[in-house]
Write a protein that holds these residues in place. Structure first.
Motif, PDB file in Angstrom:
ATOM      1  N   SER A   1       0.829  -1.193   0.000  1.00 10.77           N
ATOM      2  CA  SER A   1       0.000   0.000   0.000  1.00 10.77           C
ATOM      3  C   SER A   1       0.858   1.235   0.000  1.00 10.77           C
ATOM      4  O   SER A   1       1.944   1.251   0.548  1.00 10.77           O
ATOM      5  N   ALA A   2       0.332   2.275  -0.577  1.00 10.97           N
ATOM      6  CA  ALA A   2       0.958   3.585  -0.487  1.00 10.97           C
ATOM      7  C   ALA A   2       0.414   4.258   0.761  1.00 10.97           C
ATOM      8  O   ALA A   2       0.080   5.417   0.782  1.00 10.97           O
TER       9      ALA A   2
ATOM     10  N   SER B   1      -1.622  -4.421   4.751  1.00  7.16           N
ATOM     11  CA  SER B   1      -1.754  -3.983   3.361  1.00  7.16           C
ATOM     12  C   SER B   1      -2.880  -4.782   2.705  1.00  7.16           C
ATOM     13  O   SER B   1      -3.213  -5.881   3.149  1.00  7.16           O
ATOM     14  N   ILE B   2      -3.460  -4.214   1.669  1.00  9.07           N
ATOM     15  CA  ILE B   2      -4.520  -4.916   0.950  1.00  9.07           C
ATOM     16  C   ILE B   2      -3.991  -6.215   0.359  1.00  9.07           C
ATOM     17  O   ILE B   2      -4.622  -7.269   0.485  1.00  9.07           O
ATOM     18  N   HIS B   3      -2.822  -6.156  -0.250  1.00 11.93           N
ATOM     19  CA  HIS B   3      -2.215  -7.367  -0.810  1.00 11.93           C
ATOM     20  C   HIS B   3      -2.013  -8.416   0.284  1.00 11.93           C
ATOM     21  O   HIS B   3      -2.336  -9.596   0.099  1.00 11.93           O
TER      22      HIS B   3
ATOM     23  N   TYR C   1      -2.053  -0.950  -8.144  1.00  8.47           N
ATOM     24  CA  TYR C   1      -2.073  -2.421  -8.129  1.00  8.47           C
ATOM     25  C   TYR C   1      -3.072  -2.935  -7.093  1.00  8.47           C
ATOM     26  O   TYR C   1      -3.883  -3.818  -7.372  1.00  8.47           O
ATOM     27  N   GLU C   2      -3.013  -2.381  -5.869  1.00  3.80           N
ATOM     28  CA  GLU C   2      -3.880  -2.882  -4.804  1.00  3.80           C
ATOM     29  C   GLU C   2      -5.349  -2.536  -5.047  1.00  3.80           C
ATOM     30  O   GLU C   2      -6.230  -3.317  -4.710  1.00  3.80           O
ATOM     31  N   LYS C   3      -5.617  -1.382  -5.636  1.00  2.00           N
ATOM     32  CA  LYS C   3      -6.998  -1.020  -5.950  1.00  2.00           C
ATOM     33  C   LYS C   3      -7.567  -2.011  -6.965  1.00  2.00           C
ATOM     34  O   LYS C   3      -8.696  -2.476  -6.825  1.00  2.00           O
ATOM     35  N   ASP C   4      -6.777  -2.363  -7.973  1.00  4.19           N
ATOM     36  CA  ASP C   4      -7.202  -3.341  -8.960  1.00  4.19           C
ATOM     37  C   ASP C   4      -7.375  -4.722  -8.325  1.00  4.19           C
ATOM     38  O   ASP C   4      -8.348  -5.423  -8.595  1.00  4.19           O
ATOM     39  N   LEU C   5      -6.440  -5.110  -7.461  1.00  3.50           N
ATOM     40  CA  LEU C   5      -6.524  -6.400  -6.772  1.00  3.50           C
ATOM     41  C   LEU C   5      -7.797  -6.487  -5.942  1.00  3.50           C
ATOM     42  O   LEU C   5      -8.511  -7.490  -5.986  1.00  3.50           O
ATOM     43  N   LEU C   6      -8.093  -5.421  -5.209  1.00  2.73           N
ATOM     44  CA  LEU C   6      -9.307  -5.404  -4.385  1.00  2.73           C
ATOM     45  C   LEU C   6     -10.558  -5.476  -5.256  1.00  2.73           C
ATOM     46  O   LEU C   6     -11.497  -6.206  -4.939  1.00  2.73           O
TER      47      LEU C   6
ATOM     48  N   LYS D   1     -15.445  -1.981  -9.404  1.00  2.00           N
ATOM     49  CA  LYS D   1     -14.499  -0.863  -9.276  1.00  2.00           C
ATOM     50  C   LYS D   1     -15.141   0.304  -8.531  1.00  2.00           C
ATOM     51  O   LYS D   1     -14.510   0.922  -7.665  1.00  2.00           O
ATOM     52  N   ARG D   2     -16.409   0.605  -8.836  1.00  2.00           N
ATOM     53  CA  ARG D   2     -17.115   1.682  -8.130  1.00  2.00           C
ATOM     54  C   ARG D   2     -17.314   1.311  -6.661  1.00  2.00           C
ATOM     55  O   ARG D   2     -17.214   2.170  -5.777  1.00  2.00           O
ATOM     56  N   ALA D   3     -17.596   0.044  -6.392  1.00  2.00           N
ATOM     57  CA  ALA D   3     -17.785  -0.412  -5.007  1.00  2.00           C
ATOM     58  C   ALA D   3     -16.508  -0.209  -4.195  1.00  2.00           C
ATOM     59  O   ALA D   3     -16.558   0.204  -3.029  1.00  2.00           O
ATOM     60  N   VAL D   4     -15.359  -0.479  -4.797  1.00  2.00           N
ATOM     61  CA  VAL D   4     -14.074  -0.263  -4.115  1.00  2.00           C
ATOM     62  C   VAL D   4     -13.888   1.224  -3.831  1.00  2.00           C
ATOM     63  O   VAL D   4     -13.490   1.612  -2.731  1.00  2.00           O
ATOM     64  N   GLN D   5     -14.191   2.077  -4.809  1.00  2.00           N
ATOM     65  CA  GLN D   5     -14.068   3.532  -4.607  1.00  2.00           C
ATOM     66  C   GLN D   5     -14.944   3.992  -3.448  1.00  2.00           C
ATOM     67  O   GLN D   5     -14.517   4.784  -2.624  1.00  2.00           O
ATOM     68  N   GLU D   6     -16.172   3.471  -3.395  1.00  2.00           N
ATOM     69  CA  GLU D   6     -17.073   3.859  -2.305  1.00  2.00           C
ATOM     70  C   GLU D   6     -16.561   3.356  -0.967  1.00  2.00           C
ATOM     71  O   GLU D   6     -16.606   4.071   0.032  1.00  2.00           O
ATOM     72  N   ALA D   7     -16.077   2.136  -0.916  1.00  2.00           N
ATOM     73  CA  ALA D   7     -15.534   1.600   0.337  1.00  2.00           C
ATOM     74  C   ALA D   7     -14.337   2.422   0.810  1.00  2.00           C
ATOM     75  O   ALA D   7     -14.188   2.683   2.001  1.00  2.00           O
ATOM     76  N   LEU D   8     -13.487   2.833  -0.115  1.00  2.00           N
ATOM     77  CA  LEU D   8     -12.334   3.672   0.248  1.00  2.00           C
ATOM     78  C   LEU D   8     -12.803   5.011   0.818  1.00  2.00           C
ATOM     79  O   LEU D   8     -12.247   5.501   1.801  1.00  2.00           O
ATOM     80  N   ALA D   9     -13.827   5.594   0.224  1.00  2.00           N
ATOM     81  CA  ALA D   9     -14.342   6.879   0.698  1.00  2.00           C
ATOM     82  C   ALA D   9     -15.068   6.737   2.029  1.00  2.00           C
ATOM     83  O   ALA D   9     -15.158   7.696   2.793  1.00  2.00           O
ATOM     84  N   TYR D  10     -15.546   5.554   2.325  1.00  2.00           N
ATOM     85  CA  TYR D  10     -16.347   5.284   3.520  1.00  2.00           C
ATOM     86  C   TYR D  10     -15.488   4.883   4.725  1.00  2.00           C
ATOM     87  O   TYR D  10     -15.987   4.749   5.827  1.00  2.00           O
ATOM     88  N   GLN D  11     -14.188   4.697   4.536  1.00  2.00           N
ATOM     89  CA  GLN D  11     -13.312   4.256   5.630  1.00  2.00           C
ATOM     90  C   GLN D  11     -13.457   5.144   6.855  1.00  2.00           C
ATOM     91  O   GLN D  11     -13.494   6.352   6.755  1.00  2.00           O
ATOM     92  N   GLY D  12     -13.490   4.494   7.998  1.00  2.00           N
ATOM     93  CA  GLY D  12     -13.579   5.223   9.249  1.00  2.00           C
ATOM     94  C   GLY D  12     -14.991   5.339   9.766  1.00  2.00           C
ATOM     95  O   GLY D  12     -15.203   5.578  10.941  1.00  2.00           O
ATOM     96  N   TYR D  13     -15.960   5.172   8.889  1.00  2.00           N
ATOM     97  CA  TYR D  13     -17.345   5.287   9.313  1.00  2.00           C
ATOM     98  C   TYR D  13     -17.928   3.946   9.730  1.00  2.00           C
ATOM     99  O   TYR D  13     -18.949   3.887  10.376  1.00  2.00           O
ATOM    100  N   ASP D  14     -17.286   2.852   9.335  1.00  3.23           N
ATOM    101  CA  ASP D  14     -17.719   1.511   9.740  1.00  3.23           C
ATOM    102  C   ASP D  14     -16.503   0.605   9.793  1.00  3.23           C
ATOM    103  O   ASP D  14     -16.025   0.133   8.779  1.00  3.23           O
ATOM    104  N   ARG D  15     -16.002   0.374  10.997  1.00  6.50           N
ATOM    105  CA  ARG D  15     -14.855  -0.522  11.152  1.00  6.50           C
ATOM    106  C   ARG D  15     -15.271  -1.785  11.891  1.00  6.50           C
ATOM    107  O   ARG D  15     -14.480  -2.410  12.568  1.00  6.50           O
ATOM    108  N   GLU D  16     -16.516  -2.155  11.738  1.00 12.01           N
ATOM    109  CA  GLU D  16     -17.014  -3.291  12.501  1.00 12.01           C
ATOM    110  C   GLU D  16     -16.746  -4.637  11.849  1.00 12.01           C
ATOM    111  O   GLU D  16     -16.197  -5.523  12.479  1.00 12.01           O
TER     112      GLU D  16
END
Length: 193
Positions: free
Chosen positions: A25-26, A119-121, A79-84, A147-162
Protein backbone atom coordinates in the motif's frame (compact mmCIF):
# COMPACT_ATOMS: atom_id res chain seq x y z
CA UNK A 1 35.50 -20.53 -10.25
CA UNK A 2 33.76 -20.15 -6.85
CA UNK A 3 34.24 -16.37 -6.95
CA UNK A 4 32.68 -16.25 -10.44
CA UNK A 5 29.65 -18.27 -9.24
CA UNK A 6 29.18 -15.96 -6.24
CA UNK A 7 29.39 -12.85 -8.44
CA UNK A 8 26.90 -14.35 -10.91
CA UNK A 9 24.55 -15.21 -8.03
CA UNK A 10 24.77 -11.66 -6.66
CA UNK A 11 24.11 -10.26 -10.13
CA UNK A 12 21.02 -12.44 -10.61
CA UNK A 13 19.75 -11.49 -7.16
CA UNK A 14 20.13 -7.77 -7.91
CA UNK A 15 18.31 -8.09 -11.22
CA UNK A 16 15.43 -9.97 -9.58
CA UNK A 17 15.28 -7.80 -6.47
CA UNK A 18 15.09 -4.52 -8.34
CA UNK A 19 13.07 -5.41 -11.42
CA UNK A 20 9.68 -6.18 -9.85
CA UNK A 21 7.31 -3.39 -8.80
CA UNK A 22 6.33 -3.13 -5.16
CA UNK A 23 2.91 -4.41 -4.28
CA UNK A 24 2.38 -2.78 -0.89
CA UNK A 25 0.00 0.00 0.00
CA UNK A 26 0.96 3.59 -0.49
CA UNK A 27 -0.37 3.99 3.05
CA UNK A 28 1.26 5.02 6.27
CA UNK A 29 -1.09 3.51 8.87
CA UNK A 30 -0.56 6.23 11.45
CA UNK A 31 0.72 9.77 11.77
CA UNK A 32 2.27 11.26 14.90
CA UNK A 33 1.03 14.81 15.35
CA UNK A 34 3.84 17.37 15.36
CA UNK A 35 3.75 20.83 16.95
CA UNK A 36 2.01 23.32 14.64
CA UNK A 37 0.08 20.71 12.64
CA UNK A 38 -3.66 20.82 12.17
CA UNK A 39 -6.02 18.05 11.20
CA UNK A 40 -6.53 19.84 7.89
CA UNK A 41 -2.76 19.99 7.17
CA UNK A 42 -2.36 16.30 7.99
CA UNK A 43 -5.31 15.30 5.80
CA UNK A 44 -3.94 17.42 2.96
CA UNK A 45 -0.47 15.87 3.35
CA UNK A 46 -1.90 12.37 2.86
CA UNK A 47 -4.50 13.48 0.29
CA UNK A 48 -7.48 12.24 2.32
CA UNK A 49 -10.59 14.11 3.51
CA UNK A 50 -10.35 15.80 6.93
CA UNK A 51 -13.75 14.36 7.89
CA UNK A 52 -12.48 10.87 7.12
CA UNK A 53 -9.45 11.33 9.42
CA UNK A 54 -11.85 12.56 12.12
CA UNK A 55 -14.04 9.48 11.65
CA UNK A 56 -11.05 7.13 11.67
CA UNK A 57 -10.06 8.55 15.06
CA UNK A 58 -13.54 8.94 16.59
CA UNK A 59 -13.12 12.71 16.85
CA UNK A 60 -16.05 15.08 17.14
CA UNK A 61 -13.82 18.14 16.71
CA UNK A 62 -10.61 19.01 14.86
CA UNK A 63 -8.63 19.34 18.10
CA UNK A 64 -5.34 17.40 18.08
CA UNK A 65 -2.22 17.47 20.27
CA UNK A 66 1.51 16.99 19.55
CA UNK A 67 2.52 13.38 20.08
CA UNK A 68 -0.97 12.04 19.40
CA UNK A 69 -1.14 9.05 17.04
CA UNK A 70 -3.76 9.38 14.31
CA UNK A 71 -5.06 6.45 12.28
CA UNK A 72 -5.09 7.21 8.56
CA UNK A 73 -7.32 5.75 5.85
CA UNK A 74 -5.86 3.13 3.55
CA UNK A 75 -4.60 4.77 0.36
CA UNK A 76 -3.97 1.87 -2.00
CA UNK A 77 -1.55 1.74 -4.88
CA UNK A 78 -3.02 1.28 -8.36
CA UNK A 79 -2.07 -2.42 -8.13
CA UNK A 80 -3.88 -2.88 -4.80
CA UNK A 81 -7.00 -1.02 -5.95
CA UNK A 82 -7.20 -3.34 -8.96
CA UNK A 83 -6.52 -6.40 -6.77
CA UNK A 84 -9.31 -5.40 -4.39
CA UNK A 85 -11.73 -4.81 -7.27
CA UNK A 86 -10.90 -8.25 -8.70
CA UNK A 87 -11.51 -9.83 -5.28
CA UNK A 88 -14.85 -8.03 -4.97
CA UNK A 89 -15.81 -9.18 -8.48
CA UNK A 90 -14.98 -12.81 -7.68
CA UNK A 91 -16.36 -12.90 -4.12
CA UNK A 92 -19.55 -10.92 -4.71
CA UNK A 93 -20.46 -11.84 -8.28
CA UNK A 94 -24.25 -11.83 -8.48
CA UNK A 95 -24.58 -9.85 -5.23
CA UNK A 96 -26.00 -6.34 -4.98
CA UNK A 97 -23.87 -3.20 -5.15
CA UNK A 98 -24.22 -2.83 -1.35
CA UNK A 99 -22.86 -6.36 -0.94
CA UNK A 100 -19.86 -5.51 -3.10
CA UNK A 101 -19.13 -2.37 -1.06
CA UNK A 102 -19.40 -4.44 2.12
CA UNK A 103 -16.90 -7.04 0.85
CA UNK A 104 -14.39 -4.29 0.01
CA UNK A 105 -15.01 -2.70 3.41
CA UNK A 106 -14.14 -5.95 5.19
CA UNK A 107 -10.74 -6.01 3.47
CA UNK A 108 -10.08 -2.36 4.38
CA UNK A 109 -11.19 -2.99 7.98
CA UNK A 110 -8.72 -5.86 8.16
CA UNK A 111 -5.88 -3.62 6.94
CA UNK A 112 -6.68 -1.25 9.85
CA UNK A 113 -6.99 -4.11 12.38
CA UNK A 114 -4.06 -5.27 14.49
CA UNK A 115 -4.86 -8.94 13.86
CA UNK A 116 -4.42 -8.92 10.07
CA UNK A 117 -1.65 -7.85 7.66
CA UNK A 118 -1.34 -4.09 7.14
CA UNK A 119 -1.75 -3.98 3.36
CA UNK A 120 -4.52 -4.92 0.95
CA UNK A 121 -2.21 -7.37 -0.81
CA UNK A 122 -1.26 -8.93 2.53
CA UNK A 123 -4.86 -9.30 3.67
CA UNK A 124 -6.06 -10.80 0.39
CA UNK A 125 -3.17 -13.27 0.11
CA UNK A 126 -3.03 -14.27 3.78
CA UNK A 127 -3.42 -18.02 4.12
CA UNK A 128 -6.69 -19.44 2.85
CA UNK A 129 -8.91 -16.45 3.63
CA UNK A 130 -10.49 -15.92 0.22
CA UNK A 131 -11.55 -18.71 -2.14
CA UNK A 132 -10.93 -16.61 -5.32
CA UNK A 133 -7.22 -16.57 -4.43
CA UNK A 134 -7.25 -20.35 -4.07
CA UNK A 135 -9.27 -21.12 -7.20
CA UNK A 136 -7.71 -18.45 -9.44
CA UNK A 137 -10.88 -16.44 -10.13
CA UNK A 138 -9.14 -13.38 -8.64
CA UNK A 139 -7.10 -13.26 -11.86
CA UNK A 140 -10.22 -12.30 -13.86
CA UNK A 141 -10.73 -8.58 -14.57
CA UNK A 142 -13.13 -6.58 -12.40
CA UNK A 143 -16.32 -5.09 -13.78
CA UNK A 144 -17.22 -1.41 -13.50
CA UNK A 145 -19.61 -2.00 -10.59
CA UNK A 146 -16.89 -3.74 -8.55
CA UNK A 147 -14.50 -0.86 -9.28
CA UNK A 148 -17.11 1.68 -8.13
CA UNK A 149 -17.78 -0.41 -5.01
CA UNK A 150 -14.07 -0.26 -4.11
CA UNK A 151 -14.07 3.53 -4.61
CA UNK A 152 -17.07 3.86 -2.30
CA UNK A 153 -15.53 1.60 0.34
CA UNK A 154 -12.33 3.67 0.25
CA UNK A 155 -14.34 6.88 0.70
CA UNK A 156 -16.35 5.28 3.52
CA UNK A 157 -13.31 4.26 5.63
CA UNK A 158 -13.58 5.22 9.25
CA UNK A 159 -17.35 5.29 9.31
CA UNK A 160 -17.72 1.51 9.74
CA UNK A 161 -14.86 -0.52 11.15
CA UNK A 162 -17.01 -3.29 12.50
CA UNK A 163 -17.09 -6.12 9.99
CA UNK A 164 -13.89 -8.18 9.73
CA UNK A 165 -15.35 -11.36 8.27
CA UNK A 166 -18.02 -12.49 5.83
CA UNK A 167 -19.22 -15.77 4.42
CA UNK A 168 -22.09 -17.34 2.52
CA UNK A 169 -23.71 -19.89 4.87
CA UNK A 170 -25.12 -21.79 1.88
CA UNK A 171 -21.58 -22.44 0.61
CA UNK A 172 -19.42 -22.59 3.75
CA UNK A 173 -19.64 -23.59 7.39
CA UNK A 174 -17.20 -22.45 10.06
CA UNK A 175 -17.18 -23.09 13.79
CA UNK A 176 -14.72 -20.18 14.10
CA UNK A 177 -17.11 -17.75 12.40
CA UNK A 178 -20.13 -19.07 14.32
CA UNK A 179 -18.50 -17.67 17.49
CA UNK A 180 -18.36 -14.15 15.98
CA UNK A 181 -21.01 -11.44 16.31
CA UNK A 182 -23.13 -10.78 13.21
CA UNK A 183 -22.95 -7.12 12.15
CA UNK A 184 -25.25 -7.32 9.12
CA UNK A 185 -26.60 -9.61 6.42
CA UNK A 186 -26.53 -8.41 2.81
CA UNK A 187 -27.86 -10.68 0.08
CA UNK A 188 -26.26 -14.13 0.57
CA UNK A 189 -23.39 -12.93 2.77
CA UNK A 190 -23.30 -12.75 6.56
CA UNK A 191 -20.88 -10.10 7.89
CA UNK A 192 -19.33 -10.48 11.32
CA UNK A 193 -16.86 -8.98 13.79
Amino acid sequence: MFKKMVMTGVGVFCVLAFSFPTQGSANNDTHTVQKGESLYKIATKYDVPTEQVKAMNNKSSVEIHPGEQLQLPVVPSKYEKDLLARLVEAEAKGESYAGKVAVATVVLNRVESDIFPDSIHGVIHEGIQFSPVLNGTIDQPAGEESKRAVQEALAYQGYDRESLYFYNPDKAQSSYLSSKEVTTIIDNHVFLR
